[in-house]
Write a protein that holds these residues in place. Structure first.
Motif, PDB file in Angstrom:
ATOM      1  N   VAL A 246      -9.281  -0.611   1.788  1.00  0.00           N
ATOM      2  CA  VAL A 246      -7.938  -1.512   1.553  1.00  0.00           C
ATOM      3  C   VAL A 246      -7.335  -1.971   3.022  1.00  0.00           C
ATOM      4  O   VAL A 246      -7.472  -1.107   4.203  1.00  0.00           O
ATOM      5  N   CYS A 247      -6.921  -2.982   3.018  1.00  0.00           N
ATOM      6  CA  CYS A 247      -6.215  -3.680   4.333  1.00  0.00           C
ATOM      7  C   CYS A 247      -5.186  -2.905   4.883  1.00  0.00           C
ATOM      8  O   CYS A 247      -4.602  -1.932   4.421  1.00  0.00           O
TER       9      CYS A 247
ATOM     10  N   GLY B  22      -2.826  -3.914   6.744  1.00  0.00           N
ATOM     11  CA  GLY B  22      -1.735  -4.635   6.759  1.00  0.00           C
ATOM     12  C   GLY B  22      -1.305  -5.595   8.191  1.00  0.00           C
ATOM     13  O   GLY B  22      -0.283  -6.098   8.341  1.00  0.00           O
ATOM     14  N   PHE B  23      -2.509  -5.749   8.794  1.00  0.00           N
ATOM     15  CA  PHE B  23      -2.353  -6.224  10.179  1.00  0.00           C
ATOM     16  C   PHE B  23      -2.383  -7.888   9.911  1.00  0.00           C
ATOM     17  O   PHE B  23      -1.162  -8.404   9.800  1.00  0.00           O
ATOM     18  N   GLY B  24      -3.661  -8.638   9.430  1.00  0.00           N
ATOM     19  CA  GLY B  24      -3.411  -9.959   8.947  1.00  0.00           C
ATOM     20  C   GLY B  24      -2.965 -10.884  10.044  1.00  0.00           C
ATOM     21  O   GLY B  24      -2.407 -11.940   9.637  1.00  0.00           O
TER      22      GLY B  24
ATOM     23  N   PHE C 173       0.529 -12.355  10.475  1.00  0.00           N
ATOM     24  CA  PHE C 173       1.325 -11.744   9.218  1.00  0.00           C
ATOM     25  C   PHE C 173       2.190 -10.561   9.712  1.00  0.00           C
ATOM     26  O   PHE C 173       3.318 -10.187   9.403  1.00  0.00           O
ATOM     27  N   ALA C 174       1.662  -9.785  10.634  1.00  0.00           N
ATOM     28  CA  ALA C 174       2.208  -8.504  11.145  1.00  0.00           C
ATOM     29  C   ALA C 174       3.346  -8.679  11.844  1.00  0.00           C
ATOM     30  O   ALA C 174       4.377  -8.025  11.974  1.00  0.00           O
TER      31      ALA C 174
ATOM     32  N   GLY D  28       6.885  -8.366   9.360  1.00  0.00           N
ATOM     33  CA  GLY D  28       6.763  -7.232  10.124  1.00  0.00           C
ATOM     34  C   GLY D  28       6.833  -5.895   9.260  1.00  0.00           C
ATOM     35  O   GLY D  28       6.363  -4.900   9.080  1.00  0.00           O
TER      36      GLY D  28
ATOM     37  N   LEU E 237       7.119  -5.619   5.758  1.00  0.00           N
ATOM     38  CA  LEU E 237       5.879  -5.503   5.078  1.00  0.00           C
ATOM     39  C   LEU E 237       4.682  -5.095   5.515  1.00  0.00           C
ATOM     40  O   LEU E 237       3.916  -3.965   5.027  1.00  0.00           O
ATOM     41  N   SER E 238       4.402  -5.612   6.704  1.00  0.00           N
ATOM     42  CA  SER E 238       3.206  -4.726   7.291  1.00  0.00           C
ATOM     43  C   SER E 238       3.118  -3.704   7.580  1.00  0.00           C
ATOM     44  O   SER E 238       2.298  -2.755   7.571  1.00  0.00           O
ATOM     45  N   GLY E 239       4.364  -3.143   8.198  1.00  0.00           N
ATOM     46  CA  GLY E 239       4.470  -1.790   8.714  1.00  0.00           C
ATOM     47  C   GLY E 239       4.379  -0.902   7.351  1.00  0.00           C
ATOM     48  O   GLY E 239       4.098   0.177   7.350  1.00  0.00           O
ATOM     49  N   ALA E 240       4.888  -1.345   6.131  1.00  0.00           N
ATOM     50  CA  ALA E 240       4.784  -0.687   4.883  1.00  0.00           C
ATOM     51  C   ALA E 240       3.304  -0.428   4.643  1.00  0.00           C
ATOM     52  O   ALA E 240       3.070   0.988   3.961  1.00  0.00           O
ATOM     53  N   ILE E 241       2.643  -1.365   4.620  1.00  0.00           N
ATOM     54  CA  ILE E 241       1.137  -1.426   4.272  1.00  0.00           C
ATOM     55  C   ILE E 241       0.646  -0.509   5.308  1.00  0.00           C
ATOM     56  O   ILE E 241      -0.544   0.401   4.847  1.00  0.00           O
TER      57      ILE E 241
ATOM     58  N   LYS F 234       0.907   3.413   4.529  1.00  0.00           N
ATOM     59  CA  LYS F 234       0.039   4.052   3.550  1.00  0.00           C
ATOM     60  C   LYS F 234      -1.245   4.371   4.155  1.00  0.00           C
ATOM     61  O   LYS F 234      -1.962   5.359   3.828  1.00  0.00           O
TER      62      LYS F 234
ATOM     63  N   ASN G  37      -2.777  -2.153  15.220  1.00  0.00           N
ATOM     64  CA  ASN G  37      -1.877  -1.869  14.139  1.00  0.00           C
ATOM     65  C   ASN G  37      -1.773  -0.553  13.764  1.00  0.00           C
ATOM     66  O   ASN G  37      -0.738   0.087  13.895  1.00  0.00           O
TER      67      ASN G  37
ATOM     68  N   GLY H  15       9.208  -8.238  15.329  1.00  0.00           N
ATOM     69  CA  GLY H  15       8.704  -8.082  13.992  1.00  0.00           C
ATOM     70  C   GLY H  15       7.450  -7.161  14.116  1.00  0.00           C
ATOM     71  O   GLY H  15       7.275  -6.478  13.008  1.00  0.00           O
ATOM     72  N   TRP H  16       6.827  -6.880  15.204  1.00  0.00           N
ATOM     73  CA  TRP H  16       5.868  -5.839  15.409  1.00  0.00           C
ATOM     74  C   TRP H  16       6.519  -4.466  15.676  1.00  0.00           C
ATOM     75  O   TRP H  16       6.311  -3.323  15.123  1.00  0.00           O
TER      76      TRP H  16
END
Lengths: 260, 475
Positions: free
Chosen positions: A179-180, A182-184, A187-188, A192, A194-198, A201, A224, B448-449
């Protein structure tokens, strides 16, 4: 494999070091050089910038094409082009042909170029038939399957197989390793939160393995996950898988300073 | 717009969803579609071959859609039904309301239908003073909550059992207050009790369709509750609402598509009910409606046929893409802000409502590719999200700082000598500042990071500079 002559003997391999390794973690580039030279390859490093993925994935085809053309020119004359990244490797091997699909001449060139491009662990195992490495690493490691390497290039068993041959290392499996994280890429930063939430996990899963070391094959994902692990105060060493395979772990892990 | 549209404020939706403890609890305990699908596919060695075959069937159909549509209409007409073409949502609603008016309909029961969500049918019925009753349990629950579905096959996946109990107690005031609603079974039987009375008194039953068969004129629904059957058999009028890409040439083709549908969706080999209906009740039939209508919705799909988004029309609405999507799993379906969530929604939504309003969705993807890897129809979802980004870039729709940053980066990336010099200087400087701890807790332009994680510091100096210094070589 014939005795005496290593599997890569006589091959001129261009190292596409990737912009992240170039800028952030040169030691991964040197680990790549060591592994390739150990396999007998002649390694060259043509002047390079980036594979063009940030432009390509942002919808900017013109700049992506300009960068791709430049990369293909720089690596002309190499038998193989090898990258320490499934993401950039996938860009070269899978997306360059797609990028030029509307230009017949460039498309032929891109297809021929793509056929020579490899991710490094896959190159060592699938192309050269390397089955073990000479390296030592004391620790319990877990491995995250970065998305592009896994799904575009079919890299899953290969790094685990080579890691098995590292003395002192015990590999434990990571739940949802496919499973990803969240970097992308951009996208990160653009998403940010959303990426941080992924990635949160992901770091929970990593911590649940009890491993003291996290390995993966893509520096973006590693930065990440390392950034989240350190923000959460978790003491887990994070390294690119080829640092361990090359036995080059003298530099501090990702996100840790020399002062530590 | 028929459905409240919040897609343009996707980032705010994400923020709210991530801070909604109740939603996060529901998402973390919701279903186990992923292992169930994996197990179902494990049991079927030819699954990969079936995916190819399913893709080919749909590609063939879409290439000859005009012919199959005509054939389908002919068969429906021969069976005594009527096909109505709707160019857009408004036309579809108008056709439906006309049917209601002609029959003096006061109550409409509904099987689960995403197309009815797309055209906003419930609101239109309510405005016309007609009672619409959702009969799928999940849809019934969200109707009580005045919400739209958050998943295309599990519409109430965002609510917990406790939420449902509270909703039922609020809505079903005529039932004893001390009744036990602590089990899924007791909730189900209460809903069943209530819905049964509605089925028997409905004037019109509406269903969607998973497939429309050109060879026979039949519409096909797959369900697990049997509510669809009661919806289409008991009222005097059965209306099917479907979009035109549901057309499938033959019954054999449908049989093939069914083999990948349920396995991809819920991990079942087959759904509990697979129901075919062809026209109204014939003389001698024991049951069935007196009238049978099909409203075929276009809503922009025919213009997708020839373009780079045509692959999306193969979608059979299994939901596997969202079940496997890290973004969907983090925020749930409502954050997407319109009817279709997840990766399929990220591609379809801009096609249906325009890239200006829907453009956030194809951008909010890591391109992890898990959706494409599980799609039974092999739809290249990431590739099409990238196409949307290209459309935005061409039209200058992305935020100015993004375009500016990208342009600046591309300027350096296409000038290797300048790039090597600048990056070597910059990484050395960054290493000096952050090298001691090995990371930054904050960095300019990278908020954002760094708001959500540390930024590892560079080791200092680029690989290319170090390599040249070391090897002394220029190669």
């Amino acid at each position: 494999m014939s005795q005496g002559s290593p599997p890569g003997a006589g091959l001129r391999v261009g190292l596409f070091v990737t912009c992240l390794v170039d800028l952030m973690r040169p030691s991964v580039g040197f680990a790549a050089v060591k592994l390739l030279e150990d396999a007998g390859c002649k390694v060259v490093v043509p002047a390079q910038t980036c594979c063009g993925q940030p432009a390509y994935n942002s919808g900017d085809r013109a700049d992506a094409k300009a960068i791709a053309r430049q990369t293909m020119r720089a690596f002309a004359g190499c038998d193989y082009i090898v990258a320490p990244s499934g993401s950039c490797g996938g860009m070269l091997a899978k997306h360059y042909p797609e990028l030029f699909a509307d230009e017949p001449d460039a498309s032929r060139e891109a297809v021929a170029f793509a056929a020579k491009c490899r991710e490094i662990v896959s190159f060592l195992t699938d192309t050269l038939g390397v089955e073990r490495v000479k390296a030592r690493y004391e620790g319990v490691a877990t491995y995250h399957d970065s998305c592009s390497g896994l799904r575009e290039l079919g890299i899953r068993a290969q790094p685990r197989k080579l890691l098995e041959s590292v003395d002192g290392l015990r590999l434990v499996e990571l739940e949802d390793s496919d499973v990803c994280c969240g970097f992308g890429g951009t996208f990160a930063v653009k998403y940010g939160e959303l990426s941080g939430a992924i990635v949160a996990k992901k770091t929970d899963r990593i911590a649940a393995t009890g491993a003291d070391t996290l390995l993966a094959g893509d520096l973006g994902c590693l930065m990440n996950m390392a950034g989240k692990l350190s923000r959460e105060g978790r003491q887990i060493r994070v390294r690119h898988v080829i640092e361990v395979l090359a036995g080059m772990t003298d530099d501090p892990p990702i996100g840790e300073g020399a002062a530590k | 717009m028929s459905v409240a549209l919040t897609t343009p404020r996707f980032k705010d939706n994400v923020h709210e969803a991530l801070h909604d403890a109740r939603l996060q609890r529901a998402m973390n305990t919701a279903g186990n579609f992923v292992p169930r699908r994996a197990a179902a596919i494990e049991r079927l060695p030819e699954f990969e071959a079936l995916r190819d075959s399913a893709r080919d069937i749909k590609n063939h159909t879409l290439a000859h859609l005009d012919l199959y549509l005509e054939a389908y209409e002919q068969r429906v007409t021969q069976a005594g039904g009527k096909v109505h073409y709707a160019r857009d949502s408004e036309e579809a609603r108008a056709i439906f309301l006309d049917l209601c008016k002609a029959r003096g309909a006061k109550r409409v029961t509904k099987g689960k239908s995403m197309i009815s969500e797309e055209i906003g049918l419930n609101h239109a019925l309510e405005a016309a003073g007609i009672e619409a009753i959702e009969t799928d349990l999940g849809e019934y629950i969200i109707q009580l909550r005045n919400e739209g579905p958050s998943h295309i096959i599990a519409p109430a996946i965002h609510v917990t059992r406790d939420d449902i109990e509270a909703d039922f107690r609020k809505a079903h005031l005529h039932l004893p207050r001390d009744r036990d609603l602590s089990q899924p079974e007791t909730l189900l039987s209460e809903a069943r009790e209530i819905l049964r009375q509605k089925f028997l008194s409905a004037d019109i039953g509406v269903t969607g369709a998973n497939f429309l068969i050109a060879e026979t004129g039949a519409s096909v629904i797959v369900t697990n509750e049997g509510n669809g059957d009661l919806t289409q058999i008991l009222p005097k009028v059965h209306v099917v609402i479907a979009s035109l890409e549901k057309i499938t040439p033959t019954l054999d083709d449908v049989a093939q598509l069914l083999r990948v549908l349920a396995r991809s969706a819920t991990g079942q080999d087959m759904s509990v009910y697979t129901t075919l209906s062809t026209g109204p009740r014939r003389a001698g039939d024991p049951d069935g409606p007196e009238e049978y209508h099909v409203i075929l919705l276009d809503n922009g799909r025919s213009s997708m046929l020839a373009g780079e988004f045509s692959d999306m029309l193969r979608c059979i609405r299994c939901g596997a893409c969202m079940n496997h999507c890290p973004v969907y799993q983090a925020v749930g379906g409502h954050a997407y802000g319109w009817v279709y969530p997840g990766p399929m929604g990220a591609v379809l939504t801009p096609s249906l409502i325009g890239v200006k309003d829907g453009g956030q969705l194809p951008n909010a993807s890591t391109f992890c590719g898990r959706c494409e890897s599980v799609c039974p129809m092999k739809i290249p979802l990431p590739k099409m999200m990238r196409h949307w980004r290209e459309r935005e870039f061409e039209r200058h729709l992305e935020p100015t700082p993004v375009r500016y940053g990208l342009g600046l980066w591309a300027f350096f990336a296409t000038r290797p000598a300048l790039y090597r010099f600048a990056t070597n200087v910059a990484t050395r400087a960054m290493a000096l500042i952050g090298g001691g701890r090995g990371r930054f807790a904050w960095a300019p332009l990278a908020g954002g990071w760094t708001r959500y994680r540390d930024l590892p510091a560079p080791q200092g100096g680029t690989f290319q500079a170090r390599w040249r210094a070391k090897s002394g070589a220029v190669n």
